[in-house]
Write a protein that holds these residues in place. Structure first.
Motif, PDB file in Angstrom:
ATOM      1  N   VAL A 330       0.842  -1.201   0.000  1.00 22.38           N
ATOM      2  CA  VAL A 330       0.000   0.000   0.000  1.00 22.38           C
ATOM      3  C   VAL A 330       0.873   1.245   0.000  1.00 22.38           C
ATOM      4  O   VAL A 330       1.770   1.394   0.842  1.00 22.38           O
ATOM      5  N   GLY A 331       0.623   2.135  -0.955  1.00 27.75           N
ATOM      6  CA  GLY A 331       1.397   3.358  -1.053  1.00 27.75           C
ATOM      7  C   GLY A 331       0.548   4.613  -0.924  1.00 27.75           C
ATOM      8  O   GLY A 331      -0.682   4.575  -1.069  1.00 27.75           O
ATOM      9  N   GLU A 332       1.214   5.713  -0.655  1.00 23.33           N
ATOM     10  CA  GLU A 332       0.548   7.010  -0.511  1.00 23.33           C
ATOM     11  C   GLU A 332       1.443   8.086  -1.122  1.00 23.33           C
ATOM     12  O   GLU A 332       2.640   8.154  -0.815  1.00 23.33           O
ATOM     13  N   ILE A 355       9.101   5.465  -8.390  1.00 26.72           N
ATOM     14  CA  ILE A 355       8.563   6.625  -7.669  1.00 26.72           C
ATOM     15  C   ILE A 355       8.789   6.449  -6.162  1.00 26.72           C
ATOM     16  O   ILE A 355       9.107   7.408  -5.454  1.00 26.72           O
ATOM     17  N   VAL A 356       8.631   5.198  -5.674  1.00 25.91           N
ATOM     18  CA  VAL A 356       8.936   4.911  -4.266  1.00 25.91           C
ATOM     19  C   VAL A 356      10.401   5.210  -3.975  1.00 25.91           C
ATOM     20  O   VAL A 356      10.747   5.839  -2.963  1.00 25.91           O
ATOM     21  N   GLN A 357      11.278   4.762  -4.866  1.00 27.37           N
ATOM     22  CA  GLN A 357      12.715   4.946  -4.680  1.00 27.37           C
ATOM     23  C   GLN A 357      13.097   6.425  -4.594  1.00 27.37           C
ATOM     24  O   GLN A 357      14.012   6.803  -3.855  1.00 27.37           O
ATOM     25  N   GLY A 366       3.657   8.170   5.887  1.00 26.85           N
ATOM     26  CA  GLY A 366       5.084   8.415   5.753  1.00 26.85           C
ATOM     27  C   GLY A 366       5.963   7.272   6.216  1.00 26.85           C
ATOM     28  O   GLY A 366       7.190   7.416   6.294  1.00 26.85           O
ATOM     29  N   LYS A 367       5.364   6.115   6.486  1.00 28.97           N
ATOM     30  CA  LYS A 367       6.144   4.968   6.963  1.00 28.97           C
ATOM     31  C   LYS A 367       6.895   4.302   5.812  1.00 28.97           C
ATOM     32  O   LYS A 367       6.645   4.575   4.646  1.00 28.97           O
ATOM     33  N   LYS A 368       7.820   3.398   6.180  1.00 24.55           N
ATOM     34  CA  LYS A 368       8.624   2.704   5.179  1.00 24.55           C
ATOM     35  C   LYS A 368       7.739   1.843   4.295  1.00 24.55           C
ATOM     36  O   LYS A 368       6.878   1.108   4.772  1.00 24.55           O
ATOM     37  N   PHE A 369       7.961   1.909   2.984  1.00 21.11           N
ATOM     38  CA  PHE A 369       7.145   1.181   2.020  1.00 21.11           C
ATOM     39  C   PHE A 369       7.503  -0.302   2.032  1.00 21.11           C
ATOM     40  O   PHE A 369       8.660  -0.681   2.143  1.00 21.11           O
TER      41      PHE A 369
END
Length: 385
Positions: A330-332, A355-357, A366-369
């Motif tokens: 799950v991403g934000e 994009i995560v990188q 804002g937690k670790k993906f």
């Protein structure tokens, strides 16, 4: 001559009520051309399945004219105590039987038989299966109340319409026939044929899975609603059947399957992993007419019929590591990404990970993906490109 699947895809993209801006169905290749679609040849996928074009992957199924549902064989089994089990077959570790029955082959499911994650089943002389454990109650009324805008996800109230007991998983292991693993979601339980025989009418979802559109035990068929998504830029349709998480089960309108908790997550590309990754986004662009629409806020806030438009990892003909068990990441979008105008629809795993990188997508808050610990059972049905 064009294939039926190409014709169905074109029908979706040329003026029907389903052809909204957020549909993932490819437009006809004649757009902007000087010749009509009828003058163009068949899709390359009709010549070689790995090439571009629509392709039915779950060949046991028949796709509806509108391209939104699939009709599959309906199987009848029983529990040890005699209660009736109505189920479908979608995937297996038996490659020969996958080819013979038109199922998806998934080698990864060999590693899904840990703890309670695969229900033991015994093959009987009459060809039916007897299941040793795992039941489902379809009586609960499905309900989802979106959260307060703009954070429609997570919902403020939720209830899955089907609830499995602690031993329920869609996976089964046939103990006296090679130990092969099958993906066999239950679509009705402990109910007679006459009570669910809805061949030409809407079913009673107090008795059957909420994704069932028609069920016809007399013909041994069931029609199920499909869900659209993307895999490496290719739009596809899949079945969403179970989840181990109560919130996700309610949002996806699928059965809660607690025994899937025993499937290892977080190692989808490692040895002995039974899962592949699925990527979803919480706060993607919203608006039913927005061609960039995507995400859980949109699925709930826009009441989008296509759902969140998730990004899947490898599917058959695209990669070799397909599994119908998806490890949900799950991403934000970050406030910085949104302020810079970067927020848009994502259709590829590596686009998403890039994009995560760069730090523009994180886990919620804002937690670790990474893995959320949630698993969804989503057998792939067809590739649209």
């Amino acid at each position: 001559m064009k294939t039926p699947f190409l014709i169905a895809a074109l029908a979706l993209s040329t003026g029907s009520a389903l052809a909204q801006a957020d549909t993932i169905t490819p437009p006809p290749s004649s757009v902007g051309s000087n010749i009509s679609q009828e003058y163009q040849g068949p899709a390359p996928s009709t010549f070689q399945k790995e090439l571009v074009g629509p392709l039915l992957l779950l060949r046991a199924g028949n796709i509806s004219a509108d391209g939104r549902s699939v009709k599959l064989p309906l199987y009848k089994g029983q529990m040890v105590d005699g209660r009736v089990v109505w189920y479908i077959l979608t995937d297996t570790t038996d490659q020969g039987n996958a080819n013979a029955l038109g199922l998806n082959y998934s080698a990864k499911l060999n590693y899904g038989n840990t703890g309670r994650s695969a229900r033991p089943a015994r093959l009987e002389k009459d060809g039916s299966l007897t299941f040793l454990r795992g039941t489902v109650d379809f009586a609960p009324e499905h309900a989802v109340t979106p959260g307060t805008a703009p954070n429609f996800f997570p919902p403020s109230k939720f209830q899955a319409g089907g609830v499995g007991d602690r031993d329920y998983s869609p996976l089964i292991s046939i103990t006296n026939a090679g130990g092969h693993i099958y993906n066999a979601p239950i679509v009705a339980f402990d109910v007679s044929e006459d009570r669910i025989n809805n061949c030409d009418s809407a079913p009673n979802h107090d008795l059957v899975h909420d994704k069932v559109l028609k069920i016809c035990p007399t013909d041994r068929t069931v029609t199920l609603q499909m869900t659209p998504g993307f895999s490496f830029g290719k739009p596809n349709m899949y079945l969403s059947m179970e989840s181990n998480d109560p919130v996700v089960a309610a949002v996806e309108n699928v059965t809660l399957a607690p025994a899937l908790d025993d499937v290892l997550v977080g190692r989808d590309d490692g040895a002995f992993s039974a899962v592949e990754r699925l990527f979803t986004i919480v706060n993607g662009p919203m608006g039913l007419n927005n061609p960039q629409r995507q995400g859980l806020n949109s699925a709930l806030g826009d009441k989008a019929p296509d759902g969140p438009l998730n990004i899947l990892g490898g599917i058959p003909t695209v990669a070799t590591d397909y599994s119908p068990l998806w490890d949900v990441n799950v991403g934000e979008w970050t406030a910085d990404a949104i302020s810079k105008g970067y927020r848009s629809r994502i259709i590829d795993e590596f686009q998403y990970l890039g994009i995560v990188q760069k730090g523009f997508i994180t886990a919620p808050g804002g937690k670790k993906f990474g893995s959320s610990g949630v698993i969804v059972n989503c057998p792939i049905v067809m590739r649209l490109l």
